[in-house]
Write an enzyme that holds these catalytic residues in place. Structure first.
Site, PDB file in Angstrom:
ATOM      1  N   LYS A  66      46.761  60.170  33.305  1.00 52.22           N
ATOM      2  CA  LYS A  66      47.327  59.720  32.124  1.00 52.22           C
ATOM      3  C   LYS A  66      48.372  58.756  32.565  1.00 52.22           C
ATOM      4  CE  LYS A  66      45.267  62.063  28.645  1.00 52.22           C
ATOM      5  NZ  LYS A  66      45.141  61.695  27.232  1.00 52.22           N
ATOM      6  N   HIS A  78      46.333  65.105  34.645  1.00 55.65           N
ATOM      7  CA  HIS A  78      47.656  64.674  34.010  1.00 55.65           C
ATOM      8  C   HIS A  78      47.877  63.190  34.767  1.00 55.65           C
ATOM      9  CE1 HIS A  78      48.114  68.567  32.508  1.00 55.65           C
ATOM     10  NE2 HIS A  78      48.909  68.215  31.594  1.00 55.65           N
TER      11      HIS A  78
HETATM   12  N1  USQ Z   1      48.260  79.099  30.947  1.00 53.98           N
HETATM   13  C1  USQ Z   1      48.387  80.510  30.936  1.00 53.98           C
HETATM   14  N2  USQ Z   1      47.336  81.194  30.852  1.00 53.98           N
HETATM   15  C2  USQ Z   1      46.219  80.760  30.292  1.00 53.98           C
HETATM   16  C3  USQ Z   1      46.328  79.438  30.166  1.00 53.98           C
HETATM   17  C4  USQ Z   1      47.342  78.458  30.639  1.00 53.98           C
HETATM   18  O1  USQ Z   1      49.456  80.894  31.615  1.00 53.98           O
HETATM   19  O2  USQ Z   1      45.436  81.472  30.176  1.00 53.98           O
HETATM   20  C5  USQ Z   1      49.666  78.241  31.268  1.00 53.98           C
HETATM   21  C6  USQ Z   1      49.261  77.217  32.356  1.00 53.98           C
HETATM   22  O3  USQ Z   1      49.826  77.708  33.600  1.00 53.98           O
HETATM   23  C7  USQ Z   1      50.404  76.234  31.821  1.00 53.98           C
HETATM   24  C8  USQ Z   1      50.457  76.570  30.409  1.00 53.98           C
HETATM   25  O4  USQ Z   1      49.931  77.707  30.147  1.00 53.98           O
HETATM   26  O5  USQ Z   1      51.753  76.265  32.587  1.00 53.98           O
HETATM   27  C9  USQ Z   1      49.663  75.231  29.431  1.00 53.98           C
HETATM   28  O6  USQ Z   1      48.398  75.290  29.914  1.00 53.98           O
HETATM   29  P1  USQ Z   1      47.282  74.636  28.773  1.00 53.98           P
HETATM   30  O7  USQ Z   1      46.097  74.946  29.566  1.00 53.98           O
HETATM   31  O8  USQ Z   1      47.738  75.190  27.430  1.00 53.98           O
HETATM   32  O9  USQ Z   1      47.644  73.090  29.070  1.00 53.98           O
HETATM   33  P2  USQ Z   1      47.429  71.867  30.158  1.00 53.98           P
HETATM   34  O10 USQ Z   1      46.251  72.509  30.895  1.00 53.98           O
HETATM   35  O11 USQ Z   1      48.815  71.466  30.433  1.00 53.98           O
HETATM   36  O12 USQ Z   1      46.608  70.962  29.135  1.00 53.98           O
HETATM   37  C10 USQ Z   1      46.862  71.007  27.638  1.00 53.98           C
HETATM   38  C11 USQ Z   1      45.514  70.106  27.341  1.00 53.98           C
HETATM   39  C12 USQ Z   1      45.670  68.473  27.704  1.00 53.98           C
HETATM   40  C13 USQ Z   1      47.055  68.255  27.334  1.00 53.98           C
HETATM   41  C14 USQ Z   1      48.245  69.010  27.724  1.00 53.98           C
HETATM   42  C15 USQ Z   1      49.598  68.684  27.243  1.00 53.98           C
HETATM   43  O13 USQ Z   1      44.350  70.505  27.837  1.00 53.98           O
HETATM   44  O14 USQ Z   1      44.610  67.625  27.068  1.00 53.98           O
HETATM   45  O15 USQ Z   1      47.611  66.813  27.851  1.00 53.98           O
HETATM   46  O16 USQ Z   1      48.014  70.301  27.366  1.00 53.98           O
HETATM   47  S1  USQ Z   1      50.824  69.192  28.341  1.00 53.98           S
HETATM   48  O17 USQ Z   1      50.663  70.559  29.021  1.00 53.98           O
HETATM   49  O18 USQ Z   1      52.094  68.846  27.863  1.00 53.98           O
HETATM   50  O19 USQ Z   1      50.723  68.252  29.514  1.00 53.98           O
END
Ligand code: USQ
Length: 382
Positions: A185, A182
Site C-alpha cells: 500500500k 501494508h
Molecule cells: N489482532 C489480535 N487478535 C486477532 C486478530 C488481530 O490481537 O485475532 C490484532 C493484530 O495483531 C493487530 C490488530 O489486532 O494489532 C488489528 O489486526 P487486524 O487483523 O484487524 O488488521 P490488519 O491485519 O492490520 O488489517 C486490516 C485489514 C486491512 C486493512 C487494515 C487497516 O485486513 O485490509 O488495511 O486492517 S490498519 O490495521 O489500520 O492497517
C-alpha cells in the site's frame, strides 16, 4: 456520477456498489474472485455463502430498481483493464482490487509474490488506463492506516512539514509498515504520487483502519446482499473475529499484551467516507490524503467490549492472551489526526454496545456454520 469499482466482490466492494447506486450514481464493478479463490486454497470460508456478482446485481436490481454493471476479469491483464475502460468511461474509480490480508502476505514466498504483483500491477494498469481514456477522472484509492505504522510522534493526515537546516518543505508523512501487504500500500501511494506529479492526475488516498460490521442500510432485509464476511485468521479483521469467537464459545484471541492500538470504523462509515470523497473530488494534480477511521481502541479494549456484550447474551466470554504471531509493538503511543472526512460531513456510527449486539445477533443466526479450526492457525511473521 459514473463510478467504476475495482474489486467489487469483496467485503467493502459490493456494499459500496449498492450504496452508491442507492444514492443515484451509475456504477460498474469489476472482480476476478481472487478473494474467493484464496479462501478455497487456504481452506477457510466466509461465515455464509454469498452469490456471485451477476446474481447479486440481479437481486439488488429486483429489490431497489438500481442497476450495477458487472465485469469479471483479472485487472493485472492490460486487455481486461482496457476492455472495461472502453465500455464504461468513468468519472471516478474506487480502487479496492487488492489482496487485502496482512497474514496472507506473510504466509510464504508464493503468497508474498502474489500480493506484490496483484496490488502493484493493478494500480499501475489503473494509472495508465486513466491517462489513456479519462485523464480528468478521480481515482479514490483505498490505502491503510497501517502504512504509517506506530511511530512515537503524532500521525498527520498524509503530509508533514519538515524544517531542516533553516529551510521548510512538505513531504509524505513517513511510512513504516508492519506487513508485506501494508508495504504494497505504501508502494501504491508512491506510484500514485509519482504519476500525480508527472501527469496531473486527481487522486484521493483513503488511509483506512480496520473495518467492522456487516449490516448496512442497503442490505438490511436480504441476506444474499450481505458482504463477504470472513472470521478466520487470514481474512477476518479483529473485531469481527472477536464477535464470532464470542458466539462460538472460543476464548477471544488477543495477540500478546493487547496494547496494539488502531483506528477503527463501522462498515457503514466506510461507505459514507468513500461517497464523500467521490462527491468532493481532489483537484487536478493533487494527491489528497484522508485518515479514514472514527475511533481508536487497543485490542484489549475491543476484547473487553465484546466480552461485556457477549455476557449480556449469556455467552460466558473468556479472553485469552496468545503468543503474538505478528511482529508489532504491543504497547505504544498512537495519536493520528482524522478531521478531514468529518469536515466533509461524515457522521460517524461509533462503537456502542448496541453496535456490537447488532453484529452479534446476525452472527448468532450462523452459529452452526462457525468452524473453530479456522479461527487460529498461528500464521507467523517469522
Ligand atoms: N489482532 C489480535 N487478535 C486477532 C486478530 C488481530 O490481537 O485475532 C490484532 C493484530 O495483531 C493487530 C490488530 O489486532 O494489532 C488489528 O489486526 P487486524 O487483523 O484487524 O488488521 P490488519 O491485519 O492490520 O488489517 C486490516 C485489514 C486491512 C486493512 C487494515 C487497516 O485486513 O485490509 O488495511 O486492517 S490498519 O490495521 O489500520 O492497517
Amino acid at each position: 456520477m459514473r463510478v467504476l469499482i475495482l474489486g467489487g466482490d469483496g467485503y467493502l466492494g459490493w456494499p459500496t456498489a449498492m450504496h452508491l447506486t442507492a444514492k443515484g450514481h451509475e456504477v460498474a464493478v469489476v472482480d476476478n474472485y481472487l478473494r474467493r479463490r484464496l479462501c478455497r486454497e487456504e481452506n477457510v470460508e466466509p461465515l455464509f455463502d454469498v452469490p456471485n456478482l451477476h446474481e447479486r446485481a440481479r437481486i439488488w436490481e429486483s429489490r431497489s430498481g438500481c442497476k450495477v454493471r458487472v465485469f469479471i476479469g483479472d485487472l493485472r491483464r492490460w486487455e481486461i483493464m482496457a476492455e472495461v475502460f472502453q465500455s464504461f468511461i468513468p468519472d471516478a474509480i474506487v480502487h479496492y482490487a487488492e489482496q487485502p490480508s496482512a497474514p496472507y502476505s506473510m504466509l510464504n514466498r508464493r503468497a508474498a509474490a502474489l500480493t506484490l504483483s496483484n496490488n502493484l500491477e493493478i494500480t499501475a494498469n489503473l494509472i495508465f488506463a486513466v491517462r489513456e481514456w479519462c485523464p480528468e477522472a478521480h481515482i479514490v484509492k483505498l490505502g491503510t492506516m497501517g502504512e504509517y505504522g506506530t511511530p512515537d510522534i503524532d500521525i498527520e493526515e498524509g503530509w508533514i512539514d519538515i524544517e531542516h537546516k533553516g529551510r521548510r518543505d512538505r513531504f509524505l508523512y513517513p511510512r513504516q509498515a508492519g506487513s508485506l501487504y501494508h508495504t504494497t500500500k505504501i508502494m501504491d501511494t508512491d506510484l500514485l504520487w509519482f504519476y500525480v506529479r508527472m501527469w496531473d492526475l486527481r487522486v484521493t488516498d483513503l488511509m483506512q483502519g480496520p473495518v467492522y460490521g456487516l449490516v448496512t442500510e442497503e442490505n438490511l432485509s436480504e441476506l444474499r446482499l450481505f458482504p463477504f464476511f470472513n472470521y478466520d485468521e487470514i481474512f477476518g479483521t479483529v473485531l469481527n473475529r472477536f464477535v464470532v469467537q464470542a458466539v462460538a464459545g472460543y476464548p477471544l484471541t488477543v495477540y500478546g499484551q493487547g496494547g496494539q492500538t488502531r483506528g477503527y470504523l463501522n462498515i457503514k462509515d466506510t461507505l459514507s467516507c468513500v461517497r464523500l470523497a467521490l462527491e468532493n473530488p481532489a483537484g487536478k494534480g493533487e494527491l489528497r490524503i484522508f485518515n479514514q477511521f472514527t475511533e481508536t481502541f487497543s485490542v484489549n479494549q475491543l476484547a473487553e467490549k465484546v466480552k461485556e456484550v457477549g455476557d449480556q447474551f449469556n455467552l460466558g466470554v473468556n479472553i485469552n492472551h496468545l503468543e503474538n504471531p505478528r511482529i508489532e509493538k504491543e504497547d505504544h503511543y498512537y495519536n493520528p489526526a482524522h478531521s478531514r472526512l468529518l469536515d466533509l460531513g461524515l457522521q460517524p456510527h461509533y462503537l456502542t454496545d448496541r453496535t456490537i449486539s447488532e453484529i452479534l445477533e446476525k452472527i448468532l443466526q450462523f452459529k452452526e456454520r462457525i468452524k473453530k479450526e479456522q479461527i487460529f492457525r498461528k500464521i507467523s511473521w517469522n
